[in-house]
Design a protein around this motif. Structure first.
Motif, PDB file in Angstrom:
ATOM      1  N   UNK A   1      12.831  19.840  19.621  1.00 29.70           N
ATOM      2  CA  UNK A   1      12.885  19.186  18.302  1.00 29.70           C
ATOM      3  C   UNK A   1      13.077  20.244  17.228  1.00 29.70           C
ATOM      4  N   UNK A   2      14.098  20.061  16.404  1.00 31.77           N
ATOM      5  CA  UNK A   2      14.303  20.900  15.224  1.00 31.77           C
ATOM      6  C   UNK A   2      13.466  20.286  14.108  1.00 31.77           C
ATOM      7  N   UNK A   3      12.219  20.743  14.005  1.00 34.53           N
ATOM      8  CA  UNK A   3      11.272  20.102  13.090  1.00 34.53           C
ATOM      9  C   UNK A   3      11.640  20.330  11.630  1.00 34.53           C
ATOM     10  N   UNK A   4      12.064  21.556  11.292  1.00 34.86           N
ATOM     11  CA  UNK A   4      12.553  21.886   9.946  1.00 34.86           C
ATOM     12  C   UNK A   4      13.792  22.764  10.116  1.00 34.86           C
ATOM     13  N   UNK A   5      14.359  23.173   9.016  1.00 36.20           N
ATOM     14  CA  UNK A   5      15.544  24.028   9.107  1.00 36.20           C
ATOM     15  C   UNK A   5      15.241  25.340   9.819  1.00 36.20           C
ATOM     16  N   UNK A   6      13.995  25.782   9.796  1.00 37.56           N
ATOM     17  CA  UNK A   6      13.638  27.086  10.366  1.00 37.56           C
ATOM     18  C   UNK A   6      12.664  26.996  11.534  1.00 37.56           C
ATOM     19  N   UNK A   7      12.236  25.806  11.917  1.00 36.53           N
ATOM     20  CA  UNK A   7      11.203  25.672  12.949  1.00 36.53           C
ATOM     21  C   UNK A   7      11.652  24.735  14.062  1.00 36.53           C
ATOM     22  N   UNK A   8      11.549  25.214  15.306  1.00 40.49           N
ATOM     23  CA  UNK A   8      11.830  24.400  16.486  1.00 40.49           C
ATOM     24  C   UNK A   8      10.572  24.304  17.333  1.00 40.49           C
ATOM     25  N   UNK A   9      10.369  23.115  17.910  1.00 40.28           N
ATOM     26  CA  UNK A   9       9.239  22.852  18.789  1.00 40.28           C
ATOM     27  C   UNK A   9       9.784  22.384  20.133  1.00 40.28           C
ATOM     28  N   UNK A  10       9.283  22.954  21.214  1.00 47.59           N
ATOM     29  CA  UNK A  10       9.763  22.567  22.529  1.00 47.59           C
ATOM     30  C   UNK A  10       8.637  22.364  23.516  1.00 47.59           C
ATOM     31  N   UNK A  11       8.858  21.491  24.495  1.00 45.02           N
ATOM     32  CA  UNK A  11       7.900  21.271  25.564  1.00 45.02           C
ATOM     33  C   UNK A  11       8.671  21.080  26.869  1.00 45.02           C
ATOM     34  N   UNK A  12       8.201  21.750  27.929  1.00 45.92           N
ATOM     35  CA  UNK A  12       8.847  21.682  29.237  1.00 45.92           C
ATOM     36  C   UNK A  12       7.813  21.322  30.292  1.00 45.92           C
ATOM     37  N   UNK A  13       8.213  20.415  31.182  1.00 42.16           N
ATOM     38  CA  UNK A  13       7.367  20.025  32.308  1.00 42.16           C
ATOM     39  C   UNK A  13       8.022  20.485  33.602  1.00 42.16           C
ATOM     40  N   UNK A  14       7.302  21.314  34.364  1.00 36.88           N
ATOM     41  CA  UNK A  14       7.739  21.734  35.688  1.00 36.88           C
ATOM     42  C   UNK A  14       6.899  20.947  36.704  1.00 36.88           C
ATOM     43  N   UNK A  15       7.554  20.163  37.532  1.00 30.23           N
ATOM     44  CA  UNK A  15       6.836  19.241  38.406  1.00 30.23           C
ATOM     45  C   UNK A  15       6.136  19.960  39.553  1.00 30.23           C
ATOM     46  N   UNK A  16       5.205  19.274  40.176  1.00 30.78           N
ATOM     47  CA  UNK A  16       4.644  19.737  41.432  1.00 30.78           C
ATOM     48  C   UNK A  16       5.738  19.672  42.500  1.00 30.78           C
ATOM     49  N   UNK A  17       5.577  20.462  43.553  1.00 29.05           N
ATOM     50  CA  UNK A  17       6.507  20.438  44.684  1.00 29.05           C
ATOM     51  C   UNK A  17       5.692  20.346  45.965  1.00 29.05           C
ATOM     52  N   UNK A  18       5.966  19.318  46.759  1.00 24.48           N
ATOM     53  CA  UNK A  18       5.231  19.090  48.003  1.00 24.48           C
ATOM     54  C   UNK A  18       6.025  19.650  49.180  1.00 24.48           C
ATOM     55  N   UNK A  19       5.439  20.622  49.879  1.00 23.15           N
ATOM     56  CA  UNK A  19       6.073  21.240  51.042  1.00 23.15           C
ATOM     57  C   UNK A  19       5.384  20.767  52.322  1.00 23.15           C
ATOM     58  N   UNK A  20       6.189  20.639  53.368  1.00 24.53           N
ATOM     59  CA  UNK A  20       5.679  20.338  54.701  1.00 24.53           C
ATOM     60  C   UNK A  20       6.215  21.430  55.624  1.00 24.53           C
ATOM     61  N   UNK A  21       5.454  22.496  55.728  1.00 23.86           N
ATOM     62  CA  UNK A  21       5.948  23.677  56.423  1.00 23.86           C
ATOM     63  C   UNK A  21       5.815  23.551  57.930  1.00 23.86           C
ATOM     64  N   UNK A  22       6.889  23.917  58.608  1.00 26.62           N
ATOM     65  CA  UNK A  22       6.879  24.072  60.058  1.00 26.62           C
ATOM     66  C   UNK A  22       7.053  25.553  60.361  1.00 26.62           C
ATOM     67  N   UNK A  23       6.274  26.055  61.285  1.00 24.79           N
ATOM     68  CA  UNK A  23       6.366  27.459  61.627  1.00 24.79           C
ATOM     69  C   UNK A  23       5.828  27.744  63.001  1.00 24.79           C
ATOM     70  N   UNK A  24       5.601  28.988  63.265  1.00 25.85           N
ATOM     71  CA  UNK A  24       5.034  29.380  64.546  1.00 25.85           C
ATOM     72  C   UNK A  24       4.062  30.527  64.362  1.00 25.85           C
ATOM     73  N   UNK A  25       3.105  30.585  65.278  1.00 26.94           N
ATOM     74  CA  UNK A  25       2.107  31.642  65.318  1.00 26.94           C
ATOM     75  C   UNK A  25       2.327  32.447  66.594  1.00 26.94           C
ATOM     76  N   UNK A  26       2.612  33.741  66.444  1.00 28.32           N
ATOM     77  CA  UNK A  26       2.850  34.615  67.588  1.00 28.32           C
ATOM     78  C   UNK A  26       1.696  35.602  67.718  1.00 28.32           C
ATOM     79  N   UNK A  27       1.218  35.792  68.948  1.00 28.11           N
ATOM     80  CA  UNK A  27       0.085  36.681  69.186  1.00 28.11           C
ATOM     81  C   UNK A  27       0.516  37.805  70.116  1.00 28.11           C
ATOM     82  N   UNK A  28      -0.116  38.973  69.933  1.00 23.85           N
ATOM     83  CA  UNK A  28       0.210  40.107  70.790  1.00 23.85           C
ATOM     84  C   UNK A  28      -0.929  41.105  70.788  1.00 23.85           C
TER      85      UNK A  28
END
Length: 423
Positions: free
Chosen positions: A212-239
């Motif tokens: 939002x350009x609130x005045x000629x010299x002032x800007x206001x901004x807001x940003x939303x970064x969403x959550x991210x749901x991961x379902x990780x598949x991997x492996x466990x190696x032992x030695x």
């Protein structure tokens, strides 16, 4: 042995979940070099170049020329570890964070007086630590390498010359590798076994913003970064170690975990004081309280390790955090703009659950930057940030790993450069 392996697998989940926090603690928010110069104080309201694709997608409406920005930030971290106590001895080894360079790239094309299109590639989360096999806390942490790479197609719409909005889905690829030592009971503190874990996934999120350009010299901004749901598949190696004694060295087992990285809201104000000076202020809230606990499942585990399917849950009890920043820029002449900023950032961890993988505390950072425009369609941005954290203590005790405690004092320098070309 079952407990050792499951606990180590759980550490992968903790490491992945904390990667953004660790980047905040040891590094810089390396998505914009122009923003880095002001300590990211005006990240949601500045829209100085194409990196606004990340900072606030609504800001693309302010860019009247097609442009591309590419850059990188190099992080040099330092950790002072002292007052170490360990059941099985070992080195304090504070030099565990290698020099790391993180790339970024953005493109914005105005379509008409209302619409703009953009693309972004950046690394929102990252962690690399390598203590070495003789580290005093090797049974709790040894080597961790986690990164998230994000691709973001984006559109913005300007309702008029005062208000614009922007939205972009994020395609996020997470990769993690973790190793740690395991204790061999027949030779305590020697002839250790080793567990190496890999996991990955691709998941979708989104970024959205309003400017939002609130005045000629002032800007206001807001940003939303969403959550991210991961379902990780991997492996466990032992030695090695006890695994070799049991005839299981080299074996691999399936590992699964669900993980959600938290959403955040960034709010900032940009005020042009006069033709030369511009002031910035901003705050970011992150919902780290999502991380109450982590549940990990291993399957295909050898019966000699206690069963074919194991589930374990560990409490984390993280809390929401706030980061605040102030900054300023000075237009020295047509070619040069100078920047500076100061920021403070809370840590979501607590003294009970802090581990050597994420030994971070509240931080403070000071930043300096400059923008050089030698010709009308090219700008080179440079930035330097130095951050330091409060001293924190790690206290870990586990029946199968012994005890480890140390004081940690972290700091880091960040060097960034980017080039913006306007068509």
């Amino acid at each position: 042995m079952k407990k050792v392996m499951l606990k180590t697998t759980l550490s992968l989940a903790v490491t992945l979940a904390s990667s953004q926090l660790f980047a905040s603690g040891f590094a810089i928010n390396e998505q914009s070099i122009s923003g880095m110069g002001t300590g990211f104080a005006g990240r949601s309201s500045s829209a100085d170049d194409a990196s606004t694709v990340y900072g606030n997608p609504a800001g693309m409406s302010r860019l009247k020329q097609e442009q591309v920005s590419v850059g990188a930030a190099t992080i040099v971290a330092k950790t002072d570890i002292s007052d170490t106590r360990s059941t099985f001895g070992g080195k304090e080894d504070g030099d565990m964070v290698p020099v790391t360079t993180v790339p970024m790239g953005y493109y914005v094309k105005p379509i008409d007086e209302h619409w703009a299109f953009g693309l972004g590639f950046y690394v929102p989360y990252g962690l690399i630590t390598d203590y070495g096999s003789d580290f005093a806390g090797r049974y709790f942490a040894n080597k961790s390498k986690v990164s998230v790479m994000t691709f973001q197609p984006t559109v913005s719409y300007a309702f008029n010359d005062k208000v614009s909005i922007g939205f972009g889905p994020t395609i996020n690829r997470i990769d993690g590798e973790l190793t740690s030592q395991t204790l061999t009971t027949s030779s305590l503190g020697r002839n250790d076994g080793k567990v190496k874990i890999n996991g990955d996934d691709t998941a979708i999120g989104f970024n959205a913003g309003i400017l939002i350009q609130a005045t000629d010299r002032t800007r206001v901004g807001m940003t939303y970064h969403s959550k991210v749901a991961y379902h990780l598949d991997g492996d466990t190696k032992v030695s090695g170690g006890t695994f070799a004694l049991a005839g299981l060295s080299g074996q691999s087992y399936d590992a699964k975990l669900d993980l959600t990285t938290p959403e955040s809201v960034d709010f900032s104000v940009t005020h042009q004081l006069n033709d030369d000076w511009t002031l910035y202020v901003g705050s970011t809230w992150t919902r780290w309280s999502r991380l109450k606990d982590i549940t990990v499942e291993n399957s295909g585990v050898s019966p000699r390790l206690g069963g074919t399917l194991n589930t374990i849950t560990e409490e984390q009890n993280w809390h929401d955090t706030w980061a605040h920043a102030i900054g300023a820029s000075y237009q020295l002449n047509k070619q040069w703009v100078l920047r500076t900023g100061l920021s403070v950032d809370q840590s979501p961890t607590n003294n009970t659950n802090r581990s050597p993988r994420i030994p971070t505390g509240d931080r403070t950072a000071i930043s300096f930057g400059a923008g050089w425009t030698p010709v009308d369609n090219v700008t080179v941005d440079l930035a330097y940030s130095y951050l330091w954290e409060e001293e924190v203590r790690v206290n870990d005790v586990n029946a199968s790993k012994g005890a480890y405690s140390s004081k940690y004092k972290n700091s880091a320098s960040g060097f960034g450069t980017s080039v913006t070309y306007r068509f």
